[in-house]
Scaffold this active site. Structure first.
Site, short mmCIF file in Angstrom:
data_model
loop_
_atom_site.label_atom_id
_atom_site.label_comp_id
_atom_site.label_asym_id
_atom_site.label_seq_id
_atom_site.Cartn_x
_atom_site.Cartn_y
_atom_site.Cartn_z
N CYS A 105 0.82 -1.19 0.00
CA CYS A 105 0.00 0.00 0.00
C CYS A 105 0.86 1.24 0.00
O CYS A 105 2.08 1.19 0.01
CB CYS A 105 -0.90 0.00 1.24
SG CYS A 105 -1.86 -1.52 1.43
N ARG A 153 -4.78 1.21 -1.15
CA ARG A 153 -4.73 -0.21 -0.80
C ARG A 153 -4.50 -1.12 -2.00
O ARG A 153 -5.16 -0.99 -3.03
CB ARG A 153 -6.04 -0.63 -0.11
CG ARG A 153 -5.97 -2.07 0.42
CD ARG A 153 -7.31 -2.54 0.96
NE ARG A 153 -7.18 -3.85 1.62
CZ ARG A 153 -8.20 -4.66 1.86
NH1 ARG A 153 -9.43 -4.31 1.53
NH2 ARG A 153 -8.00 -5.82 2.46
N LEU A 154 -3.54 -2.03 -1.84
CA LEU A 154 -3.39 -3.19 -2.70
C LEU A 154 -3.80 -4.39 -1.86
O LEU A 154 -3.12 -4.77 -0.91
CB LEU A 154 -1.94 -3.34 -3.18
CG LEU A 154 -1.63 -4.57 -4.04
CD1 LEU A 154 -2.41 -4.54 -5.35
CD2 LEU A 154 -0.13 -4.67 -4.32
N ILE A 166 -4.31 -7.83 -0.26
CA ILE A 166 -3.55 -9.07 -0.21
C ILE A 166 -4.18 -10.06 0.77
O ILE A 166 -4.35 -11.23 0.47
CB ILE A 166 -2.08 -8.80 0.22
CG1 ILE A 166 -1.41 -7.79 -0.73
CG2 ILE A 166 -1.28 -10.10 0.29
CD1 ILE A 166 -1.21 -8.27 -2.13
N ASN A 221 1.39 0.25 5.61
CA ASN A 221 1.94 -0.31 4.37
C ASN A 221 2.83 -1.48 4.75
O ASN A 221 3.81 -1.31 5.48
CB ASN A 221 2.76 0.77 3.64
CG ASN A 221 3.58 0.21 2.49
OD1 ASN A 221 3.21 -0.77 1.88
ND2 ASN A 221 4.72 0.84 2.22
N ASP A 256 -3.92 -8.10 9.43
CA ASP A 256 -2.77 -7.71 10.24
C ASP A 256 -2.82 -6.24 10.64
O ASP A 256 -2.24 -5.85 11.66
CB ASP A 256 -1.46 -8.03 9.53
CG ASP A 256 -1.37 -7.46 8.12
OD1 ASP A 256 -2.41 -6.99 7.60
OD2 ASP A 256 -0.27 -7.49 7.53
N ILE A 283 13.62 -12.89 -16.61
CA ILE A 283 13.82 -12.24 -17.90
C ILE A 283 15.16 -12.70 -18.45
O ILE A 283 16.07 -13.08 -17.72
CB ILE A 283 13.77 -10.71 -17.79
CG1 ILE A 283 14.80 -10.20 -16.78
CG2 ILE A 283 12.39 -10.23 -17.44
CD1 ILE A 283 14.88 -8.68 -16.74
N SER A 291 11.36 -12.75 -3.28
CA SER A 291 12.65 -12.47 -3.91
C SER A 291 13.77 -13.04 -3.06
O SER A 291 13.56 -13.46 -1.92
CB SER A 291 12.85 -10.95 -4.07
OG SER A 291 13.32 -10.38 -2.87
#
Length: 631
Positions: free
Chosen positions: A2, A50-51, A53, A75, A100, A291, A363
């Site tokens: 976020c 907001r994203l 999840i 965030n 959360d 990639i 990652s």
């Protein structure tokens, strides 16, 4: 993931302009395109993008406690929230959601400023407590999530997830800080807590800021640091067992998601290890992406494909043109301040590819810092042994003289390129390490900057960033000491900044299991020989992963995530570099020595010297200045 913003009148209760707050929030729309929310009351305004999840249906922000007296914008992810909910419920707190974010408000009510010590995850949040008239800002231990703040000319404290949210506030000062420019040309980024602007700051990792209305503004408070405290030596077998346990735990808690989840797979050790453990923990095939480059000198895709085949992942790969330099101006807009890591280009592209299929990606960032994977650690330890052979009183003048007279031979075989080593040997440990990682050496920066700009610096040198951290280092052990410096500078200022901006430009959440603070604490305290063993970096990490990955993944030469700058600047970008470096935008600043700029361009484009890194920093600085003028 976020974006958060806020405005706070820390002296009074002036009305917050909700339209202006919404504009600040909208500046970060890309960080959270799913929905937005605002809250304003007397002297306070909070905004959130907001994203979605976790808890997709009820995790809306700003989020309040039971009586509405505490509100938070957040965030990040707190991975241990499932454990904290029943603990807080047993203490009498009522939860309306299963997300959360709500844990934060109740943890604040129960533990106050110490609540951050209970959180395991990546986070930046702002909390307003009306009863205590207190604003509380916090950033996670490793600095995975960013948080900027500043003091506007109208007496307001403003903050946001990105610098562009602050500059959207008309009273935000935008005077460039000369010391930030010195840092940029040394490191390739502006180091915490500074930003490119004099009146804006980054909240450092592992820090909080508590502002009580009507009271003097306090200093930031550090609530955590990497311990680097030696413990009793353990065997390789014990270390492998504990590391594998920590890896599995760290990755497992990062697999919680209500949206599609996957992983980056470069073919390097760290991302391959994360994918291998993910596959072992998952019932379904792991989604992976990578990639490829047409130039084999920069292409690791065959190794990524090997790991994908072994673990039967849903693997997607796209080739990126090595002439992918159309991103240059876009990067300036994404990063908001000068940023010179050219691997931001492929990072942007791999995030773009990942977002086509997943919303969350794991990652491998952090493995090199934790386990001494960079080749420069080996070089530094060799230099340290050489420094120990001669007293400083002899070493400084001897190697200083040799470094001055030895020619710079970029064209020669590596064994004959000793100038940097000789110059480094004339310095102490911190100055030597700074010299080895600087994009522009002290001598080059001295020639780069104009006399008037040097007067503005008032003697400030970028090495002071490392000297400040070294003064607070918990260790004197040579390897741990430079690992600590990298965690405080390069990891947060370069690596994590790069990944956050590139991923959030595509509304992609990236999680870094190798930066789980429990794993970091453990790795910092094991004996150095388990990290750098002879010439082998990441020794114990690689030994632990031998049952999971083949030797040609674990023990091949590190490639990195590079782009062919040298050939770009002599070929397709030849005119663009010359026009940018020698053009009016840089000239009008008065910062630079025009004659030296001409020399850099001419020598590089003639093929006599490789100044590609220096020219890239100038190109990105020029792009930043033009982007600033537009905005």
């Amino acid at each position: 993931m976020c974006g958060i913003v806020g405005i706070f009148d820390y002296n009074g209760r002036a009305e917050v302009d909700q339209t202006l707050l919404a504009q600040m929030n909208q500046a970060q729309f890309h960080r959270g395109p799913d929905e937005g929310g605002l809250h304003t009351e007397s002297g306070v305004g909070l905004g959130h993008r907001r994203l979605s999840i976790i808890d997709l249906s009820s995790g809306h922000q700003p989020l309040f406690n039971e009586d509405g007296s505490v509100v938070v914008v957040f965030n990040g992810e707190i991975y241990n929230f499932v454990d904290l909910i029943p603990e807080l419920q047993a203490l009498g707190h009522t939860f309306r959601t299963r997300c959360d974010t709500e844990v934060i408000v109740h943890a604040w009510e129960e533990w106050g400023e110490a609540c951050v010590e209970r959180f395991r995850g990546m986070f930046a949040f702002a909390l307003w407590d009306r009863n205590q008239e207190t604003l509380f800002l916090a950033r996670d231990r490793m600095g995975v999530k960013p948080l900027y703040y500043g003091f506007a000319h109208d007496g307001m404290l403003i903050f946001g997830s990105e610098l562009k949210a602050l500059t959207a506030y008309p009273a935000c000062g935008r005077e460039i800080d000369p010391c930030a420019i010195e840092e940029y040309f040394a490191y390739g980024y502006v180091a915490e807590p500074r930003t490119i602007y004099k009146e804006a700051y980054k909240l450092p990792p592992g820090h909080t800021l508590t502002v009580k209305r009507g009271q003097p503004l306090p200093q930031t408070h550090e609530y955590w640091d990497v311990p680097f405290q030696p413990v009793a030596a353990i065997s390789e077998q014990e270390a492998q067992e504990e590391l594998l346990r920590l890896l599995r735990e760290s990755i497992k808690i990062r697999l919680v998601s209500e949206v599609p989840l996957g992983a980056f797979l470069s073919g390097g050790v760290d991302s391959s290890a994360v994918v291998a453990i993910m596959a072992d923990l998952s019932n379904e095939p792991v989604n992976t992406c990578s990639i490829s480059f047409g130039d084999p000198a920069f292409n690791e895709s065959e190794y990524a494909a090997q790991v994908a085949t072994r673990y039967k992942t849903n693997h997607r790969v796209e080739q990126v043109d090595t002439d992918d330099f159309d991103l240059i101006d876009k990067l300036a807009a994404i990063y908001d301040e000068p940023y010179a890591d050219s691997s931001a280009i492929p990072t942007y592209r791999v995030c773009e590819l990942a977002r086509k299929n997943v919303t969350v990606a794991l990652s491998g960032d952090g493995g090199d810092e934790n386990f001494a994977g960079y080749r420069r650690y080996r070089w530094h330890m060799n230099e340290e042994r050489m420094r120990g052979l001669l007293p400083t009183s002899l070493r400084r003048p001897l190697f200083g003289m040799l470094g001055r007279v030895y020619p710079k031979a970029d064209w020669a075989p590596k064994i004959f390129r000793a100038k940097a080593t000789l110059e480094g040997m004339a310095r102490d440990s911190v100055e030597g390490y700074f010299h080895s990682i600087s994009l522009w050496s002290d001598t080059m920066r001295d020639r780069l900057f104009s006399p008037s700009f040097k007067r503005e610096l008032q003697g400030y040198r970028a090495v002071e960033v490392m000297q400040r951290h070294d003064a607070h280092s918990p260790t004197d052990e040579p390897l741990a000491r430079v690992q600590y410096l990298d965690i405080k500078t390069y990891l947060v200022g370069d690596i994590l900044t790069k990944v956050d901006r590139a991923s959030m430009a595509h509304a992609l959440e990236v999680r870094e299991p190798l930066l789980d603070h429990k794993l970091v604490e453990w790795a910092s305290c094991i004996q150095p020989s388990l990290k750098l063993n002879g010439r082998e970096g990441k020794y114990i990490f690689k030994k632990t992963m031998e049952p999971y990955l083949p030797d040609n993944i674990l023990y091949r030469k590190k490639m990195g995530f590079a782009v062919p700058l040298a050939s770009w600047f002599r070929g397709p970008l030849k005119d663009r570099v010359r026009n940018a470096v020698l053009g009016p935008v840089l000239a009008q600043t008065g910062y630079f020595n025009a004659g030296y700029l001409n020399e850099l361009v001419d020598l590089h484009q003639s093929g006599l010297r490789d100044y590609s890194t220096a020219l890239w920093t100038l190109l990105m600085f020029e792009s930043f200045l033009r982007n600033q003028q537009v905005n």
